[in-house]
Design a protein around this motif. Structure first.
Motif, PDB file in Angstrom:
ATOM      1  N   LYS A  77       0.842  -1.128  -0.153  1.00 60.92           N
ATOM      2  CA  LYS A  77      -0.118   0.035   0.233  1.00 60.92           C
ATOM      3  C   LYS A  77       0.845   1.328  -0.155  1.00 60.92           C
ATOM      4  O   LYS A  77       1.922   1.323   0.709  1.00 60.92           O
ATOM      5  CB  LYS A  77      -0.940  -0.079   1.197  1.00 60.92           C
ATOM      6  CG  LYS A  77      -1.776  -1.058   1.413  1.00 60.92           C
ATOM      7  CD  LYS A  77      -2.376  -0.808   2.674  1.00 60.92           C
ATOM      8  CE  LYS A  77      -2.867  -2.365   3.365  1.00 60.92           C
ATOM      9  NZ  LYS A  77      -3.330  -2.266   4.528  1.00 60.92           N
ATOM     10  N   GLU A  78       0.281   2.227  -0.744  1.00 60.11           N
ATOM     11  CA  GLU A  78       1.134   3.547  -0.860  1.00 60.11           C
ATOM     12  C   GLU A  78       0.345   4.908  -0.717  1.00 60.11           C
ATOM     13  O   GLU A  78      -0.909   4.571  -1.445  1.00 60.11           O
ATOM     14  CB  GLU A  78       2.036   3.560  -2.195  1.00 60.11           C
ATOM     15  CG  GLU A  78       2.897   4.861  -2.408  1.00 60.11           C
ATOM     16  CD  GLU A  78       3.442   4.789  -3.612  1.00 60.11           C
ATOM     17  OE1 GLU A  78       3.712   6.042  -4.029  1.00 60.11           O
ATOM     18  OE2 GLU A  78       3.482   3.891  -4.268  1.00 60.11           O
ATOM     19  N   ILE A  79       0.656   5.700  -0.077  1.00 56.38           N
ATOM     20  CA  ILE A  79      -0.407   6.639  -0.002  1.00 56.38           C
ATOM     21  C   ILE A  79       0.216   7.912  -0.703  1.00 56.38           C
ATOM     22  O   ILE A  79       1.474   8.265  -0.680  1.00 56.38           O
ATOM     23  CB  ILE A  79      -0.583   7.399   1.117  1.00 56.38           C
ATOM     24  CG1 ILE A  79      -1.368   6.263   2.165  1.00 56.38           C
ATOM     25  CG2 ILE A  79      -1.103   8.572   1.475  1.00 56.38           C
ATOM     26  CD1 ILE A  79      -1.508   6.723   3.719  1.00 56.38           C
ATOM     27  N   ASP A  80      -0.329   8.338  -1.965  1.00 54.34           N
ATOM     28  CA  ASP A  80       0.160   9.543  -2.875  1.00 54.34           C
ATOM     29  C   ASP A  80      -0.752  10.404  -3.116  1.00 54.34           C
ATOM     30  O   ASP A  80      -1.903  10.513  -3.551  1.00 54.34           O
ATOM     31  CB  ASP A  80       0.230   8.705  -4.490  1.00 54.34           C
ATOM     32  CG  ASP A  80       0.792   9.536  -5.379  1.00 54.34           C
ATOM     33  OD1 ASP A  80       1.294  10.760  -4.866  1.00 54.34           O
ATOM     34  OD2 ASP A  80       0.786   9.287  -6.621  1.00 54.34           O
ATOM     35  N   GLY A  81      -0.348  11.516  -2.060  1.00 48.56           N
ATOM     36  CA  GLY A  81      -1.347  12.706  -1.915  1.00 48.56           C
ATOM     37  C   GLY A  81      -2.684  12.313  -1.222  1.00 48.56           C
ATOM     38  O   GLY A  81      -2.444  11.766  -0.217  1.00 48.56           O
ATOM     39  N   ASN A  82      -3.837  12.230  -1.996  1.00 47.89           N
ATOM     40  CA  ASN A  82      -5.059  11.880  -1.184  1.00 47.89           C
ATOM     41  C   ASN A  82      -5.391  10.307  -1.746  1.00 47.89           C
ATOM     42  O   ASN A  82      -6.754  10.044  -1.574  1.00 47.89           O
ATOM     43  CB  ASN A  82      -6.038  12.947  -1.529  1.00 47.89           C
ATOM     44  CG  ASN A  82      -6.580  13.145  -2.777  1.00 47.89           C
ATOM     45  OD1 ASN A  82      -5.856  12.754  -3.707  1.00 47.89           O
ATOM     46  ND2 ASN A  82      -7.765  13.812  -3.283  1.00 47.89           N
ATOM     47  N   ARG A  83      -4.596   9.680  -2.650  1.00 39.66           N
ATOM     48  CA  ARG A  83      -4.771   8.582  -3.214  1.00 39.66           C
ATOM     49  C   ARG A  83      -4.209   7.219  -2.362  1.00 39.66           C
ATOM     50  O   ARG A  83      -3.024   7.266  -1.893  1.00 39.66           O
ATOM     51  CB  ARG A  83      -4.569   8.356  -4.674  1.00 39.66           C
ATOM     52  CG  ARG A  83      -5.358   9.447  -5.487  1.00 39.66           C
ATOM     53  CD  ARG A  83      -5.022   9.299  -6.871  1.00 39.66           C
ATOM     54  NE  ARG A  83      -3.332   9.505  -6.939  1.00 39.66           N
ATOM     55  CZ  ARG A  83      -2.648  10.226  -7.887  1.00 39.66           C
ATOM     56  NH1 ARG A  83      -3.346  10.753  -9.026  1.00 39.66           N
ATOM     57  NH2 ARG A  83      -1.399  10.466  -7.600  1.00 39.66           N
ATOM     58  N   LEU A  84      -4.791   6.161  -2.231  1.00 41.11           N
ATOM     59  CA  LEU A  84      -4.289   5.068  -1.718  1.00 41.11           C
ATOM     60  C   LEU A  84      -3.814   4.334  -2.619  1.00 41.11           C
ATOM     61  O   LEU A  84      -5.108   3.859  -3.695  1.00 41.11           O
ATOM     62  CB  LEU A  84      -5.326   4.201  -0.800  1.00 41.11           C
ATOM     63  CG  LEU A  84      -4.728   3.035   0.098  1.00 41.11           C
ATOM     64  CD1 LEU A  84      -3.462   3.332   0.433  1.00 41.11           C
ATOM     65  CD2 LEU A  84      -5.638   2.453   0.889  1.00 41.11           C
ATOM     66  N   LYS A  85      -2.560   3.494  -3.127  1.00 42.31           N
ATOM     67  CA  LYS A  85      -2.416   2.880  -4.256  1.00 42.31           C
ATOM     68  C   LYS A  85      -2.121   1.543  -3.583  1.00 42.31           C
ATOM     69  O   LYS A  85      -1.511   1.258  -2.728  1.00 42.31           O
ATOM     70  CB  LYS A  85      -1.308   3.264  -4.817  1.00 42.31           C
ATOM     71  CG  LYS A  85      -1.556   4.778  -5.604  1.00 42.31           C
ATOM     72  CD  LYS A  85      -0.021   5.168  -6.463  1.00 42.31           C
ATOM     73  CE  LYS A  85      -0.230   6.202  -7.009  1.00 42.31           C
ATOM     74  NZ  LYS A  85       1.064   6.811  -7.872  1.00 42.31           N
TER      75      LYS A  85
END
Length: 113
Positions: A63-71
């Motif tokens: 899991k990765e948080i990129d700004g307000n997105r969860l990838k």
């Protein structure tokens, strides 16, 4: 993948993620219970979508948080197996099903079955 009641969920998820073919070639793995028929696309999807909670039963490899997105990183494993506390599935009455199919056009719904 069909799983038996009481299966070791963490061990199955880990084995799938590490499998040299499944872990690299398939982005999503779905675990379903033994009663889900795999020879019917409709029933397979029914078993999948009626037996998992997106907030509790999705296990991505990363899991990765990129700004307000969860990838989510692949593979993503969805545990759509039977859980304790679930209600029993509704059983079809074969006579009622035959009557509905026989009279379908009379209902005026406009969906071809």
């Amino acid at each position: 993948l069909k799983v038996r009641a009481g299966f070791n969920a963490p061990a199955v998820r880990e084995a799938l993620a590490r499998h040299p073919v499944a872990g690299k070639n398939f982005k999503i793995h779905v675990l379903v219970s033994e009663d889900v028929p795999m020879d019917s696309q409709m029933m397979m999807l029914w078993g999948w979508f009626t037996r998992f909670d997106p907030s509790a039963d999705v296990y991505p490899a990363s899991k990765e948080i990129d700004g307000n997105r969860l990838k989510f990183g692949a593979p993503i494993i969805i545990d759509a197996s039977w859980k304790p506390g679930y209600r029993q599935p509704v059983a079809f009455d074969p006579d009622r099903e035959k009557a509905v199919l026989r009279d379908w056009l009379d209902y005026g719904i406009g969906i071809d079955i």
